[in-house]
Design a protein around this motif. Structure first.
Motif, short mmCIF file in Angstrom:
data_model
loop_
_atom_site.label_atom_id
_atom_site.label_comp_id
_atom_site.label_asym_id
_atom_site.label_seq_id
_atom_site.Cartn_x
_atom_site.Cartn_y
_atom_site.Cartn_z
N PHE A 94 31.55 44.73 42.94
CA PHE A 94 32.57 43.76 43.35
C PHE A 94 33.86 44.51 43.69
O PHE A 94 34.78 44.60 42.86
CB PHE A 94 32.83 42.75 42.22
CG PHE A 94 31.59 42.06 41.73
CD1 PHE A 94 31.04 41.00 42.44
CD2 PHE A 94 30.95 42.49 40.57
CE1 PHE A 94 29.90 40.37 41.99
CE2 PHE A 94 29.81 41.84 40.11
CZ PHE A 94 29.27 40.78 40.83
N PRO A 95 33.93 45.09 44.88
CA PRO A 95 35.11 45.89 45.27
C PRO A 95 36.41 45.08 45.21
O PRO A 95 36.42 43.87 45.43
CB PRO A 95 34.79 46.30 46.72
CG PRO A 95 33.32 46.15 46.84
CD PRO A 95 32.93 45.01 45.94
N LEU A 96 37.50 45.77 44.91
CA LEU A 96 38.81 45.14 44.80
C LEU A 96 39.20 44.48 46.12
O LEU A 96 39.00 45.06 47.20
CB LEU A 96 39.85 46.18 44.38
CG LEU A 96 41.23 45.66 44.01
CD1 LEU A 96 41.16 44.79 42.77
CD2 LEU A 96 42.19 46.83 43.77
N ASN A 97 39.75 43.24 46.03
CA ASN A 97 40.23 42.45 47.17
C ASN A 97 39.12 41.99 48.11
O ASN A 97 39.39 41.50 49.22
CB ASN A 97 41.26 43.23 48.00
CG ASN A 97 42.51 43.55 47.19
OD1 ASN A 97 42.93 42.73 46.36
ND2 ASN A 97 43.09 44.72 47.42
N SER A 98 37.87 42.11 47.69
CA SER A 98 36.75 41.66 48.52
C SER A 98 36.46 40.18 48.23
O SER A 98 36.82 39.65 47.17
CB SER A 98 35.51 42.49 48.25
OG SER A 98 35.08 42.30 46.92
N GLU A 99 35.79 39.52 49.17
CA GLU A 99 35.43 38.12 49.02
C GLU A 99 34.42 37.92 47.89
O GLU A 99 34.47 36.93 47.16
CB GLU A 99 34.87 37.58 50.34
CG GLU A 99 35.89 37.40 51.44
CD GLU A 99 36.98 36.39 51.06
OE1 GLU A 99 36.63 35.37 50.39
OE2 GLU A 99 38.15 36.61 51.40
N ILE A 100 33.50 38.87 47.79
CA ILE A 100 32.48 38.76 46.74
C ILE A 100 33.12 38.83 45.35
O ILE A 100 32.68 38.18 44.40
CB ILE A 100 31.40 39.85 46.92
CG1 ILE A 100 30.22 39.56 45.99
CG2 ILE A 100 31.96 41.24 46.65
CD1 ILE A 100 29.03 40.47 46.23
N ARG A 101 34.19 39.64 45.22
CA ARG A 101 34.91 39.73 43.93
C ARG A 101 35.62 38.41 43.63
O ARG A 101 35.61 37.92 42.50
CB ARG A 101 35.90 40.89 43.97
CG ARG A 101 36.58 41.17 42.63
CD ARG A 101 37.62 42.26 42.79
NE ARG A 101 38.25 42.59 41.52
CZ ARG A 101 38.00 43.67 40.81
NH1 ARG A 101 37.08 44.54 41.22
NH2 ARG A 101 38.64 43.91 39.68
N LYS A 102 36.24 37.82 44.67
CA LYS A 102 36.93 36.54 44.47
C LYS A 102 35.95 35.45 44.06
O LYS A 102 36.23 34.63 43.19
CB LYS A 102 37.65 36.14 45.76
CG LYS A 102 38.84 37.04 46.11
CD LYS A 102 39.49 36.59 47.41
CE LYS A 102 40.68 37.49 47.78
NZ LYS A 102 41.30 37.08 49.07
#
Length: 229
Positions: free
Chosen positions: A9-17
């Motif tokens: 879940f990379p930082l600032n990615s949609e998948i993380r959100k």
């Protein structure tokens, strides 16, 4: 445990959100579930106190709590037959705690609460009067009943049953005074706020020399007060 979190879940990615939003939603559901159980337990306990209060008020046996619960459960089947949440209502009734021991504890708690509130009122009042009556109950035991009437700064008044004291021995004025002083010492009754005392006309109460009132007037613990009978 989360060594690959930054990769998955990379930082600032949609998948993380999306992942964070899902975790927050799960947390909200869990919190609501806990809140519901706590609120339901609170409501059930309050209902148990209400039933126990009625049992105490009517002077019926503590075991009547289980009988009342049984009636609730029986009538709920018919009374709530057309209710959409009938099962929830029946479950709430089934959760009522009305065993004999529970009812006894509820009544003890209410009694303690009444005493605590009475103690606070005695401290808060600016003056009070007492009414005493000595009589014999059905077991031939002498009982001294004490009522208190309090006046507060806003001139409002409260009248309460202060106590019932069993007189195991004799019932002379001195005996009544001794038991009375033991009790007021125990509850720390501020006698300097005492304005008047009313008693029945029995010689043990109103005797000129050895009556209860006469002995109170002679006692240094009592301030000047008016007496009636």
């Amino acid at each position: 445990m989360h060594s690959k979190y930054q990769i998955d879940f990379p930082l600032n990615s949609e998948i993380r959100k999306s992942k964070l939003q899902a975790l927050k939603s799960q947390l909200t559901v869990q919190e609501n579930m806990f809140s519901w159980y706590v609120e339901q337990s609170k409501v059930t306990t309050e209902a148990s106190f209400q039933v126990s209060y009625k049992i105490a008020q009517k002077c019926t046996p503590f075991s009547d709590g289980e009988y009342i619960k049984e009636i609730f459960e029986n009538v709920s089947e018919t009374l709530f037959a057309n209710f959409k949440n009938k099962d929830e209502i029946k479950k709430a009734i089934h959760g009522l705690q009305l065993s004999r021991n529970t009812v006894m504890r509820r009544i003890e708690k209410m009694s303690e609460n009444i005493n605590e509130k009475l103690q606070r009122d005695i401290v808060r009042c600016v003056a009070f009067s007492l009414q005493l009556d000595e009589s014999t109950d059905i077991t031939d035991t002498a009982q001294l009943i004490i009522f208190i009437r309090m006046v507060f700064e806003d001139l409002s008044t409260k009248e309460k049953l202060l106590s019932m004291i069993s007189l195991k021995g004799k019932t002379r004025g001195l005996d009544i005074l001794t038991e009375f002083k033991v009790y007021i010492s125990k509850i720390k009754l501020p006698l300097y706020k005492l304005l008047s005392m009313t008693t029945d006309g029995a010689p043990a109460m109103t005797g000129i020399h050895n009556g209860f009132i006469a002995l109170c007037h002679k006692d240094e613990d009592f301030s000047d007060f008016i007496s009636y009978h």
